[in-house]
Design a protein around this motif. Structure first.
Motif, PDB file in Angstrom:
ATOM      1  N   PRO A  40       0.418   5.320 -11.325  1.00  7.84           N
ATOM      2  CA  PRO A  40       0.255   4.343 -10.608  1.00  7.84           C
ATOM      3  C   PRO A  40       0.036   3.544 -11.304  1.00  7.84           C
ATOM      4  CG  PRO A  40      -1.836   6.066 -10.766  1.00  7.84           C
ATOM      5  CD  PRO A  40      -0.806   6.352 -10.934  1.00  7.84           C
ATOM      6  N   SER A  41       0.967   2.268 -10.597  1.00  7.69           N
ATOM      7  CA  SER A  41       1.012   1.146 -11.810  1.00  7.69           C
ATOM      8  C   SER A  41       0.635   0.088 -11.429  1.00  7.69           C
ATOM      9  CB  SER A  41       2.803   0.745 -11.253  1.00  7.69           C
ATOM     10  OG  SER A  41       2.834  -0.556 -11.119  1.00  7.69           O
ATOM     11  N   PRO A  42      -0.009  -0.935 -12.225  1.00  5.94           N
ATOM     12  CA  PRO A  42      -1.441  -1.480 -12.454  1.00  5.94           C
ATOM     13  C   PRO A  42      -0.570  -2.573 -11.667  1.00  5.94           C
ATOM     14  CG  PRO A  42      -1.031  -1.270 -14.414  1.00  5.94           C
ATOM     15  CD  PRO A  42       0.084   0.263 -13.712  1.00  5.94           C
ATOM     16  N   SER A  43       0.616  -3.442 -11.343  1.00  3.84           N
ATOM     17  CA  SER A  43       1.162  -4.590 -11.441  1.00  3.84           C
ATOM     18  C   SER A  43       1.606  -3.809  -9.659  1.00  3.84           C
ATOM     19  CB  SER A  43       2.158  -4.917 -11.979  1.00  3.84           C
ATOM     20  OG  SER A  43       3.185  -4.083 -11.838  1.00  3.84           O
TER      21      SER A  43
ATOM     22  N   HIS B  45       2.261   1.530  -3.750  1.00  2.00           N
ATOM     23  CA  HIS B  45       1.431   2.484  -4.676  1.00  2.00           C
ATOM     24  C   HIS B  45       0.367   3.791  -4.405  1.00  2.00           C
ATOM     25  CE1 HIS B  45      -2.285   2.915  -7.049  1.00  2.00           C
ATOM     26  NE2 HIS B  45      -2.811   3.847  -6.375  1.00  2.00           N
ATOM     27  N   GLN B  46       1.099   4.540  -2.671  1.00  6.36           N
ATOM     28  CA  GLN B  46       0.231   5.777  -2.603  1.00  6.36           C
ATOM     29  C   GLN B  46       2.180   6.219  -2.102  1.00  6.36           C
ATOM     30  OE1 GLN B  46      -1.952   6.689  -0.370  1.00  6.36           O
ATOM     31  NE2 GLN B  46      -2.084   8.739  -0.817  1.00  6.36           N
TER      32      GLN B  46
ATOM     33  N   ASP C 254       0.602  -1.340   0.371  1.00  8.50           N
ATOM     34  CA  ASP C 254      -0.204  -0.051   0.183  1.00  8.50           C
ATOM     35  C   ASP C 254       1.049   1.085  -0.018  1.00  8.50           C
ATOM     36  OD1 ASP C 254      -1.812  -1.483   0.175  1.00  8.50           O
ATOM     37  OD2 ASP C 254      -2.664  -1.153   1.932  1.00  8.50           O
TER      38      ASP C 254
ATOM     39  N   PHE D 138      -0.700  -2.099  -7.631  1.00  7.78           N
ATOM     40  CA  PHE D 138      -1.963  -1.977  -7.128  1.00  7.78           C
ATOM     41  C   PHE D 138      -2.044  -3.029  -6.923  1.00  7.78           C
ATOM     42  CE2 PHE D 138      -6.854  -1.402  -7.733  1.00  7.78           C
ATOM     43  CZ  PHE D 138      -6.712  -0.382  -6.963  1.00  7.78           C
ATOM     44  N   VAL D 139      -1.761  -4.066  -7.451  1.00  3.46           N
ATOM     45  CA  VAL D 139      -2.844  -5.316  -7.739  1.00  3.46           C
ATOM     46  C   VAL D 139      -2.770  -6.222  -6.528  1.00  3.46           C
ATOM     47  CG1 VAL D 139      -1.503  -6.867  -8.928  1.00  3.46           C
ATOM     48  CG2 VAL D 139      -3.382  -7.791  -8.977  1.00  3.46           C
ATOM     49  N   TYR D 140      -1.721  -6.203  -5.381  1.00  2.00           N
ATOM     50  CA  TYR D 140      -0.839  -6.248  -4.816  1.00  2.00           C
ATOM     51  C   TYR D 140      -1.434  -5.441  -3.339  1.00  2.00           C
ATOM     52  CZ  TYR D 140       1.558 -10.029  -7.083  1.00  2.00           C
ATOM     53  OH  TYR D 140       2.455 -11.037  -8.689  1.00  2.00           O
ATOM     54  N   THR D 141      -2.640  -4.488  -3.402  1.00  3.55           N
ATOM     55  CA  THR D 141      -2.752  -3.957  -2.855  1.00  3.55           C
ATOM     56  C   THR D 141      -3.810  -4.047  -1.888  1.00  3.55           C
ATOM     57  OG1 THR D 141      -4.140  -2.591  -3.909  1.00  3.55           O
ATOM     58  CG2 THR D 141      -1.605  -0.976  -3.035  1.00  3.55           C
ATOM     59  N   LEU D 142      -4.209  -5.938  -1.874  1.00  2.78           N
ATOM     60  CA  LEU D 142      -4.915  -6.326  -1.649  1.00  2.78           C
ATOM     61  C   LEU D 142      -4.353  -7.541  -0.081  1.00  2.78           C
ATOM     62  CD1 LEU D 142      -7.643  -6.785  -4.243  1.00  2.78           C
ATOM     63  CD2 LEU D 142      -7.832  -6.004  -1.972  1.00  2.78           C
TER      64      LEU D 142
END
Lengths: 86, 390, 214
Positions: free
Chosen positions: C110-113, C98-99, C95, C115-119
């Protein structure tokens, strides 16, 4: 063009975390997706970010990505064409 | 199977602060998704569903007074306020007190107080509140729950999974009542991420429509109180039946190509409930309106032989509210069952999947006794849960 | 029904244990990234996707890899092995990354690869993809390791035949502080384990024991 191709290879390796792959392993004419480097849909989105961040080129429709990101060479050609316009 | 009853529910969204208020809006076909231009959220215009902040603040001050709390409203984050309002509405007629040892709070959220990262240098809030357990603690302490809350953070299936987990806990006999609450708010964090995924629709989302262009985000909360005790004096009861979770084992962001795994969760949830698929009156799908998600769901429903069962998505009403969605949507299912109405699927013009699924274009008036809820999310996760009225 | 821990793996404090054997050790850890890469190399795993994962997924992936590849002979059908994991800081480690990418509107990438791991549950997704696991899965969050919650959740799954076995564990990382432990839990009647390993009863005490440095 060759200079841009080599630069792109380096950038793609870093941006997509292709750790065990070197620039020599990438044939500029081989497909990036599917068989080639085994890239996936997230990598395709990541390449869109790369073009914007490093070259200031925005791809509005992700569907265009298929042609543009076919190979390192098609990427280089797209960049050359669109930077001239700007 | 020991019976688990859904004894009360709340929904907070752009469409209102109660479950019945939201159901009324759904019946009249209103949508909470509007085009907003808020620099704090994005430099672009967005089709998004946002909770009315003024109304939220007004209601929250009342709640503080009613509960004789000394804290100022500014002590609480936006999400904490929404969760407290939602839980407070759902438990107002609860026969047991939260401090009873047989009561547990179950919290579902994907990002919690993630907005605190945006202004972590202002030190307005203790930085620890960004941890999901700290968020849960604030809610726990507000109501004086005796037990440590169970926290589920499993992407977009969090809400449905929280209901499944809670009903399993009640069946095992460990607890008698579970207050299951879910919430997520609109933040630049989440919006920028979905933008980078090119997943946002420029117009309000159109689940299962032929011309769907992606999802609309939203914010909100939902709470459902589950109990092994149906309560007195009611003539009809809503039961939470069996549930199941599966994984695509295919890709972390792209859904399964076949829908087999969601279909597997659907079949197992029906089997777990002892219900035939022919008894299902309607399916409330996940229906995010991204091209691939909706296609996967249509395949799964069709694989489970429910191609003719009326199906809707509520995303067109209040957007995708992430960790809140499973609870808000399940609460709306319960309203559907109480009212004997199958709400229309907002945003639908022309079905993208004729012959595969039966998307509800106009509200249906009919007895609604058995419903299936599904959800799918990043990480390849799927969940299915059955509700039944007796 | 009695349940057993038939294998477990531990990664933390520079040490990696498979069952009770120390299989990897770095006295001084510069960064988590270097540590986990060295472990990946030592184990000679050929899985290029590993490099694309975030830290939480790398940690969970390696822990599950050691557990399933070397420490238990059980052959599980895709739907019959469940995964239930928990931690304290969810995906906060990623997180923050991404922030950082959206802090500045004039350099907003912002990078999709990322962001997808921010879960937090993406680590379960990665393990499921690697081993073809399609069954029950859940990611829970608690301030501290909570063996009671894990035990309840996993026992319910096994008691009601939702799975034949379950990977149950704790995967925590924030910066260079990390710890992961995973246990393979099976019903006693069908359990298998490797020679020399003494199965443990699936209890809170056993879970508390295996999360300590061995």
């Amino acid at each position: 063009m060759d200079e841009l191709i080599n630069k792109l290879k380096k950038e793609v390796i870093t941006q997509l975390n292709l750790e065990d792959i070197s620039e020599d392993d990438i044939n500029p004419d081989s497909p990036l997706f599917g068989e080639g480097l085994g890239l996936d849909s997230i990598d395709a989105l990541e390449l869109i970010v790369l073009l914007e961040k490093n070259y200031g080129i925005k791809i509005e429709d992700p569907k265009d990505g298929k042609k543009i990101f076919h190979s390192i060479r098609t990427m280089a050609e797209y960049i050359t064409e669109h930077q001239k316009k700007a | 199977m020991k019976a688990v009853y859904a004894i009360s529910e709340n929904i907070i969204s752009a469409l209102g602060f109660t479950a019945s208020g939201n159901a009324e809006a759904l019946l009249s076909g209103k949508t909470g998704i509007r085009i907003h231009h808020d620099e704090k959220l994005s430099s672009n215009k967005l089709a998004i569903s946002l909770v009315d902040t003024q109304e939220m603040e007004r209601k929250f001050e009342l709640i503080l007074k009613q509960n004789k709390k000394e804290q100022q409203p500014s002590f609480f984050t936006r999400l904490e306020k929404l969760l407290i309002l939602s839980v407070s509405d759902a438990i107002q007629n609860l026969p047991v007190r939260p401090d009873n040892k047989k009561v547990i709070l179950v919290l579902s959220t994907t990002k919690g107080n993630i907005d605190l990262l945006e202004d972590r240098f202002t030190a307005k809030f203790d930085h620890k509140r960004v941890y999901l357990w700290a968020l849960a603690s604030v809610v726990k302490d507000f109501f004086g729950f005796a037990n440590t809350p169970l926290i589920i953070s499993n992407a977009c299936i969090s809400g449905v999974m929280a209901l499944i987990a809670a009903s399993r806990l009640l069946r095992s006999g460990k607890y008698e009542t579970a207050v299951v609450a879910g919430g997520d708010i609109a933040t630049e964090f989440v919006i920028s991420g979905f933008q980078s995924f090119q997943a946002l629709s420029p117009e309000p989302c159109k689940p299962f429509d032929l011309s769907r262009k992606g999802l609309s985000l939203g914010e909100g909360c939902g709470t459902i109180v589950l109990s092994t005790n149906p309560g007195d004096g009611k003539t009809e009861h809503i039961l939470v039946m069996g549930g199941s979770v599966s994984n695509d084992a295919n890709h972390i962001s792209g859904p399964s190509r076949t829908g087999e795994e969601l279909s597997m969760a659907i079949n197992k949830s029906l089997e777990d409930s002892g219900i035939e698929y022919t008894a299902v009156d309607f399916i409330n799908a996940h229906g995010t309106a991204t091209p691939f998600n909706d296609e996967m769901e249509a395949k799964a429903v069709s694989l489970s032989k429910m191609d003719k069962v009326p199906l809707n998505s509520f995303k067109g009403y209040w957007g995708h509210t992430l960790g809140a969605s499973g609870l808000m949507e399940s609460a709306a299912i319960i309203q559907s069952m109480k009212l004997n109405r199958v709400f229309s699927s907002a945003g639908l013009e022309v079905s993208g999947f004729p012959g595969m699924i039966n998307v509800v274009s106009e509200t249906i008036f009919k007895p609604v006794n058995t419903c299936l809820k599904t959800a799918s999310g990043f990480g390849g996760c799927n969940a299915a849960l059955v509700f039944q009225k007796t | 029904m009695e349940k057993l821990i038939t294998a477990y793996t531990y990664i933390g404090e520079g040490k990696v244990f498979a069952n009770k054997r120390l299989i990897f050790y770095q006295e001084k850890i510069a960064t988590f990234a270097e540590f986990i890469k060295a472990l990946y190399k030592q184990e000679q795993i050929a899985y290029p996707k590993f490099y694309k994962m975030d830290s939480l997924s790398k940690l969970g992936f390696m822990c599950a890899e050691l557990l399933l590849r070397y420490e238990n002979p059980g052959i599980f059908k895709p739907g019959s092995l469940a995964v239930v994991l928990a931690n304290s800081s969810s995906s906060l480690d990623t997180d923050l990354l991404h922030q950082e990418s959206i802090r500045n509107r004039s350099a907003y990438f912002p990078s999709p690869s990322v962001f997808v791991y921010t879960l937090a549950n993406i680590v379960i997704g990665e393990i499921c993809i690697r081993h073809g696991l399609k069954g029950e899965n859940a990611f829970l969050v608690s301030e501290k390791f909570n063996p009671s919650t894990l035990k309840d959740y996993v026992s319910e799954i096994l008691d009601n035949h939702r799975a034949e076995a379950c990977i149950c564990g704790w995967v925590e990382i924030l910066g260079n502080n990390f710890k992961a432990v995973m246990a393979l839990v099976e019903n006693e009647s069908t359990a298998t384990w490797i020679n020399g390993f003494k199965p443990m009863p699936f209890t809170e005490a056993s879970l508390n024991e295996i999360i300590k440095v061995n």
